[in-house]
Design an enzyme around this catalytic site. Structure first.
Site, PDB file in Angstrom:
ATOM      1  N   HIS A  39       0.859  -1.126   0.147  1.00 34.34           N
ATOM      2  CA  HIS A  39      -0.127   0.011  -0.047  1.00 34.34           C
ATOM      3  C   HIS A  39       0.929   1.130   0.023  1.00 34.34           C
ATOM      4  CE1 HIS A  39      -3.323   2.532   0.579  1.00 34.34           C
ATOM      5  NE2 HIS A  39      -2.918   3.099   1.777  1.00 34.34           N
ATOM      6  N   CYS A 129      -3.223   3.056  -5.426  1.00 33.11           N
ATOM      7  CA  CYS A 129      -2.873   4.138  -4.391  1.00 33.11           C
ATOM      8  C   CYS A 129      -1.257   4.612  -4.888  1.00 33.11           C
ATOM      9  CB  CYS A 129      -2.714   3.374  -3.176  1.00 33.11           C
ATOM     10  SG  CYS A 129      -2.012   1.814  -3.255  1.00 33.11           S
TER      11      CYS A 129
END
Length: 178
Positions: A39, A129
């Protein structure tokens, strides 16, 4: 960044320590190592990051959800780095600085703050992301993770096609009377 020489850090749960270890600076890219994927977030300062989270989950549940990978929409959130990292490891990873010039930090922060709370499109391969935070830092969305995934999909597709053609050729040759 060479993972062999990288410094991985765990977030601290000390409520008095807003400065995370690893000394990220405003505008830095933060790579968080989830069990199945990485992430990405952008460090804003004072322990806060900006990142994408799924629209349909509570803020707390969205922190480590693999569901975010399959979502089509995301919400831009400002959160404490230590809360987003949880028990996972993270590192400052401005790995694209050699090929892309970072925007001035004030511009990065200003662009980030305008987006907080906004709902945006999300696509694992084209607008994820990592694309989001690199767009803020460099003015261009880049994702090595997505490029690797596209390469793997292309390889699997090519292999499947090759096996299909070979199977078809093999089947035809067995069915010939001569």
């Amino acid at each position: 960044m060479d993972r062999k020489n990288a410094t991985f850090t765990m977030a601290t749960n000390d409520p008095d320590n807003l400065d995370p270890p690893g000394t990220p600076q405003p505008g830095d890219l933060i790579e968080i190592f989830r069990p199945a994927y990485q992430h990405w977030a952008l460090y804003l300062g004072d322990g806060y990051i900006i990142n994408l989270t799924p629209v349909d989950e509570s803020q707390a549940a969205a922190i480590s959800s693999v569901k975010s990978v399959f979502s089509r929409k995301a919400v831009v959130r400002m959160q404490l780095l230590k809360e987003v990292v949880g028990d996972d490891l993270y590192q400052v990873n401005n790995k694209y600085d050699d090929h892309h010039t970072p925007l001035p930090v004030d511009d990065i922060i200003q662009r980030s703050q305008v987006l907080i709370g906004q709902e945006v499109s999300y696509d694992l391969l084209g607008s994820n992301c990592e694309h989001f935070v690199t767009l803020l830092r460099y003015g261009e969305g880049v994702s090595e993770q997505a490029t690797r995934a596209i390469g793997a999909i292309t390889l699997v597709t090519a292999a499947a096609s090759a096996f299909s053609v070979l199977g078809l050729v093999n089947t035809r040759s067995r069915n010939r009377p001569f």
